[in-house]
Scaffold this motif. Structure first.
Motif, PDB file in Angstrom:
ATOM      1  N   TYR A   1      -5.200  -9.228   8.432  1.00  0.00           N
ATOM      2  CA  TYR A   1      -4.314  -8.381   7.624  1.00  0.00           C
ATOM      3  C   TYR A   1      -3.217  -7.889   8.553  1.00  0.00           C
ATOM      4  O   TYR A   1      -3.506  -7.210   9.543  1.00  0.00           O
ATOM      5  CB  TYR A   1      -5.161  -7.243   7.080  1.00  0.00           C
ATOM      6  CG  TYR A   1      -4.487  -6.013   6.507  1.00  0.00           C
ATOM      7  CD1 TYR A   1      -3.334  -5.451   7.050  1.00  0.00           C
ATOM      8  CD2 TYR A   1      -5.053  -5.359   5.428  1.00  0.00           C
ATOM      9  CE1 TYR A   1      -2.763  -4.299   6.515  1.00  0.00           C
ATOM     10  CE2 TYR A   1      -4.496  -4.199   4.902  1.00  0.00           C
ATOM     11  CZ  TYR A   1      -3.349  -3.688   5.462  1.00  0.00           C
ATOM     12  OH  TYR A   1      -2.798  -2.549   4.947  1.00  0.00           O
TER      13      TYR A   1
ATOM     14  N   LYS B   1       0.548   4.903   1.851  1.00  0.00           N
ATOM     15  CA  LYS B   1      -0.368   5.636   2.740  1.00  0.00           C
ATOM     16  C   LYS B   1      -0.265   7.155   2.657  1.00  0.00           C
ATOM     17  O   LYS B   1      -1.287   7.821   2.752  1.00  0.00           O
ATOM     18  CB  LYS B   1      -0.153   5.200   4.183  1.00  0.00           C
ATOM     19  CG  LYS B   1      -0.335   3.711   4.367  1.00  0.00           C
ATOM     20  CD  LYS B   1      -1.230   3.381   5.509  1.00  0.00           C
ATOM     21  CE  LYS B   1      -1.318   1.875   5.603  1.00  0.00           C
ATOM     22  NZ  LYS B   1      -2.160   1.416   6.644  1.00  0.00           N
TER      23      LYS B   1
ATOM     24  N   ASP C   1      -7.993  -1.850   1.944  1.00  0.00           N
ATOM     25  CA  ASP C   1      -8.468  -0.966   0.875  1.00  0.00           C
ATOM     26  C   ASP C   1      -7.379   0.072   0.676  1.00  0.00           C
ATOM     27  O   ASP C   1      -7.116   0.843   1.607  1.00  0.00           O
ATOM     28  CB  ASP C   1      -9.782  -0.294   1.322  1.00  0.00           C
ATOM     29  CG  ASP C   1     -10.460   0.440   0.181  1.00  0.00           C
ATOM     30  OD1 ASP C   1      -9.774   0.738  -0.813  1.00  0.00           O
ATOM     31  OD2 ASP C   1     -11.665   0.714   0.289  1.00  0.00           O
ATOM     32  N   PRO C   2      -6.638   0.099  -0.407  1.00  0.00           N
ATOM     33  CA  PRO C   2      -6.946  -0.462  -1.728  1.00  0.00           C
ATOM     34  C   PRO C   2      -6.293  -1.799  -2.089  1.00  0.00           C
ATOM     35  O   PRO C   2      -6.386  -2.195  -3.251  1.00  0.00           O
ATOM     36  CB  PRO C   2      -6.410   0.627  -2.659  1.00  0.00           C
ATOM     37  CG  PRO C   2      -5.193   1.157  -1.955  1.00  0.00           C
ATOM     38  CD  PRO C   2      -5.498   1.052  -0.474  1.00  0.00           C
ATOM     39  N   GLU C   3      -5.661  -2.528  -1.169  1.00  0.00           N
ATOM     40  CA  GLU C   3      -4.979  -3.769  -1.571  1.00  0.00           C
ATOM     41  C   GLU C   3      -5.933  -4.766  -2.240  1.00  0.00           C
ATOM     42  O   GLU C   3      -5.540  -5.570  -3.094  1.00  0.00           O
ATOM     43  CB  GLU C   3      -4.347  -4.457  -0.352  1.00  0.00           C
ATOM     44  CG  GLU C   3      -3.169  -3.720   0.257  1.00  0.00           C
ATOM     45  CD  GLU C   3      -3.593  -2.792   1.383  1.00  0.00           C
ATOM     46  OE1 GLU C   3      -4.718  -2.245   1.333  1.00  0.00           O
ATOM     47  OE2 GLU C   3      -2.805  -2.600   2.314  1.00  0.00           O
TER      48      GLU C   3
ATOM     49  N   ASN D   1      -5.287  -5.495  10.804  1.00  0.00           N
ATOM     50  CA  ASN D   1      -6.656  -5.168  10.438  1.00  0.00           C
ATOM     51  C   ASN D   1      -7.420  -6.478  10.372  1.00  0.00           C
ATOM     52  O   ASN D   1      -6.842  -7.534  10.083  1.00  0.00           O
ATOM     53  CB  ASN D   1      -6.714  -4.448   9.093  1.00  0.00           C
ATOM     54  CG  ASN D   1      -6.040  -3.086   9.170  1.00  0.00           C
ATOM     55  OD1 ASN D   1      -6.209  -2.359  10.147  1.00  0.00           O
ATOM     56  ND2 ASN D   1      -5.256  -2.743   8.169  1.00  0.00           N
TER      57      ASN D   1
ATOM     58  N   GLU E   1       0.595  -2.888  12.381  1.00  0.00           N
ATOM     59  CA  GLU E   1      -0.824  -2.915  12.758  1.00  0.00           C
ATOM     60  C   GLU E   1      -1.445  -4.212  12.263  1.00  0.00           C
ATOM     61  O   GLU E   1      -0.930  -4.856  11.349  1.00  0.00           O
ATOM     62  CB  GLU E   1      -1.590  -1.750  12.116  1.00  0.00           C
ATOM     63  CG  GLU E   1      -1.621  -1.838  10.604  1.00  0.00           C
ATOM     64  CD  GLU E   1      -2.641  -0.937   9.922  1.00  0.00           C
ATOM     65  OE1 GLU E   1      -3.527  -0.405  10.600  1.00  0.00           O
ATOM     66  OE2 GLU E   1      -2.548  -0.794   8.697  1.00  0.00           O
TER      67      GLU E   1
ATOM     68  N   GLY F   1      -6.104   6.767   4.068  1.00  0.00           N
ATOM     69  CA  GLY F   1      -6.523   5.360   4.128  1.00  0.00           C
ATOM     70  C   GLY F   1      -5.735   4.480   3.167  1.00  0.00           C
ATOM     71  O   GLY F   1      -5.756   3.255   3.284  1.00  0.00           O
TER      72      GLY F   1
ATOM     73  N   ASP G   1       0.857  -1.191   0.000  1.00  0.00           N
ATOM     74  CA  ASP G   1       0.000   0.000   0.000  1.00  0.00           C
ATOM     75  C   ASP G   1       0.896   1.245   0.000  1.00  0.00           C
ATOM     76  O   ASP G   1       2.109   1.138   0.217  1.00  0.00           O
ATOM     77  CB  ASP G   1      -0.849  -0.048   1.289  1.00  0.00           C
ATOM     78  CG  ASP G   1      -1.910   1.043   1.353  1.00  0.00           C
ATOM     79  OD1 ASP G   1      -2.181   1.685   0.337  1.00  0.00           O
ATOM     80  OD2 ASP G   1      -2.469   1.242   2.452  1.00  0.00           O
TER      81      ASP G   1
ATOM     82  N   ARG H   1      -9.952  -7.264   8.351  1.00  0.00           N
ATOM     83  CA  ARG H   1     -10.768  -7.175   7.132  1.00  0.00           C
ATOM     84  C   ARG H   1      -9.817  -7.063   5.946  1.00  0.00           C
ATOM     85  O   ARG H   1      -8.608  -6.919   6.125  1.00  0.00           O
ATOM     86  CB  ARG H   1     -11.619  -5.909   7.220  1.00  0.00           C
ATOM     87  CG  ARG H   1     -10.679  -4.769   7.611  1.00  0.00           C
ATOM     88  CD  ARG H   1     -11.170  -3.408   7.431  1.00  0.00           C
ATOM     89  NE  ARG H   1     -10.186  -2.463   7.940  1.00  0.00           N
ATOM     90  CZ  ARG H   1      -9.157  -1.998   7.272  1.00  0.00           C
ATOM     91  NH1 ARG H   1      -8.943  -2.368   6.015  1.00  0.00           N
ATOM     92  NH2 ARG H   1      -8.302  -1.161   7.821  1.00  0.00           N
TER      93      ARG H   1
HETATM   94  N1  GLY Z   1      -4.771  -0.074   3.074  1.00  0.00           N
HETATM   95  C1  GLY Z   1      -4.806   0.078   4.467  1.00  0.00           C
HETATM   96  C2  GLY Z   1      -6.003  -0.424   5.111  1.00  0.00           C
HETATM   97  O1  GLY Z   1      -6.845  -1.057   4.495  1.00  0.00           O
HETATM   98  O2  GLY Z   1      -6.131  -0.214   6.309  1.00  0.00           O
END
Ligand code: GLY
Ligand code: AMP
Length: 425
Positions: free
Chosen positions: A269, A214, A290-292, A285, A283, A226, A212, A287
């Protein structure tokens, strides 16, 4: 099958597009969706945080399966609620989603499980945080512990910078209650990667790698967003490092949760920095990224509905995914002003021309339809994604497609994928 997909971003357009390809789909509903999902699915004005409304919708529309895209409904316990109705649901429980919704919960788990991550302290009192910075200096990273749409992180280089971040998060409450606790971390350096894995009780299945971008401006400068673009796969992660990440990060994370009585089910993630002393978690996540997700869905050749259902039903160990070997790259167009305050309602032109290019998809993010016209309706507006023979070729194609699109003040990065490109490629 009748499927309800929750969310409205570029990630959800990409997931919906792939779900709609499944021979098993009968009707696809997206709540609330965007102008992109409206082209082939039923957008429904359903607030996913109002659980009784969700229950009513599921009953009235004979929904068989629910897929939850974003973090807010997961953190609020929507997966547990849907599960309690007796339906399969893709997405982790509220308890498991704390990995994302509470950065300190994630840090403590990593500490218990000896998972490599940045050293960190947490503070709920701004005076104590200020005192800590005055003693240790301002070279650090300051994070709101709760959910802040990817914007709650400030990478600091000077004491004043760090003090301003504390003031902004804790006293000015820039992220509301999400900033009631902050985490102050050691500042790491190295390339970043996003490693996403499907997880259920039976298996951990690592998806193709991605990266990504950022910060809002080219050269990775400017404030955090994001995510301004992503590509997959990334040569930044060797297969040895990927195995190391699976062994040292993904497996002990899932095991650590299980030890606490929490079974993870959904996408896990891990956002990592590849430092000189090995991969470190920045970090988690709970879920799809976004945008991966946009480049990942361009490359996925297997049936997404079957895959997500297998995770929800605890059959992941039997799944094997097929991917297009070609790289895909996504460039995000944002509203003028984003990630600060921005205007919406601007007309967008050229989407159809861009979408008609071969191996190119314009995924909508913050868009809406009004009287047949597509308008901007969010900070991240479109995610233009292309497959290419090489990453450089995919970047060229995505940027060519983007050049056909216009809205007033539109901004996008021209250097997505730069860490994978050598000069002259
Ligand atoms: N691309 C970073 C996120 O989905 O948090
Ligand atoms: P996060 O939402 O925690 O992933 O943080 C957002 C972005 O801040 C990351 O993608 C990194 O670019 C940066 N970041 C987060 N933590 C650190 C850290 N410990 N050291 C350096 N940069 C970081």
């Amino acid at each position: 099958m009748n499927v309800l997909l929750i969310g409205s971003g570029g990630r959800e357009h990409a997931l919906a597009w792939k779900l709609a390809e499944s021979p098993r789909i009968t009707s696809l509903f997206v709540a609330p969706g965007n102008a992109g999902t409206a082209q082939f699915a039923h957008n429904v004005p359903l607030n996913p945080l109002r659980f009784p409304d969700v229950a009513k919708f599921i009953k009235n529309n004979a929904i068989d399966f629910v897929v939850i895209g974003p973090e807010d409904p997961l953190a609020a316990g929507l997966a547990d609620f849907v599960h309690s109705l007796g339906l399969p649901v893709f997405g982790p429980s509220k308890q498991a989603a704390q990995l994302e919704s509470d950065k300190w919960f994630a840090k403590e788990l990593m500490r218990r499980q000896a998972i490599p991550t940045a050293e960190a302290r947490s503070f709920t009192n701004p005076n104590a945080a200020v005192e800590y910075i005055q003693m240790h200096g301002g070279s650090c990273v300051i994070k709101a512990s709760g959910l802040a749409k990817g914007k709650g992180v400030t990478v600091c280089y000077r004491t004043q910078h760090a003090l301003d971040a504390i003031d902004n998060i804790m006293r000015k409450k820039a992220f509301g209650d999400a900033g009631a606790r902050i985490v102050i971390e050691e500042r790491l350096t190295g390339p970043e990667v996003s490693i996403l894995a499907l997880v259920d009780k039976t298996a951990i299945y690592v998806l193709e790698t991605s990266q990504d971008h950022k910060p809002v401006e080219d050269g990775d400068t400017g404030p955090m967003t994001g995510g301004m673009g992503a590509y997959s796969p990334t040569p930044v992660v060797s297969s040895d490092v990927l195995s190391q990440i699976e062994r040292e990060v993904l497996v002990p994370t899932v095991d650590g949760l299980r030890r606490d009585g929490i079974d993870y089910s959904g996408v896990l993630y891990a956002g990592l920095m590849l430092t000189a002393s090995g991969p470190r978690v920045l970090e988690f996540n709970c879920r799809f990224g976004d945008p991966e997700t946009q480049p990942l869905m361009m490359r996925l050749q297997s049936d997404l509905l079957e895959t997500l259902l297998a995770v929800a039903e605890g059959r992941l160990a039997k799944i094997n995914l097929k991917w297009d070997p070609r790289p895909a790259l996504c460039v995000v167009a944002t509203s003028p002003g984003y990630p600060g305050p921005y205007k919406t309602g601007l007309p967008i032109s050229g989407i159809d021309h861009a979408d008609a290019l071969p191996d190119t998809k314009v995924f909508h993010a913050g868009t809406k339809l009004k009287d047949g016209q597509v308008l901007t309706d969010g900070g991240r507006v479109l995610a233009v994604t292309a497959l290419g023979q090489t990453i450089a070729d995919a970047q060229r194609r995505a940027c060519q497609a983007m050049a056909l699109i216009h809205f007033d003040g539109m901004h996008y990065r021209k250097d997505i994928g730069h860490q994978a490109l050598r000069p002259g490629q």
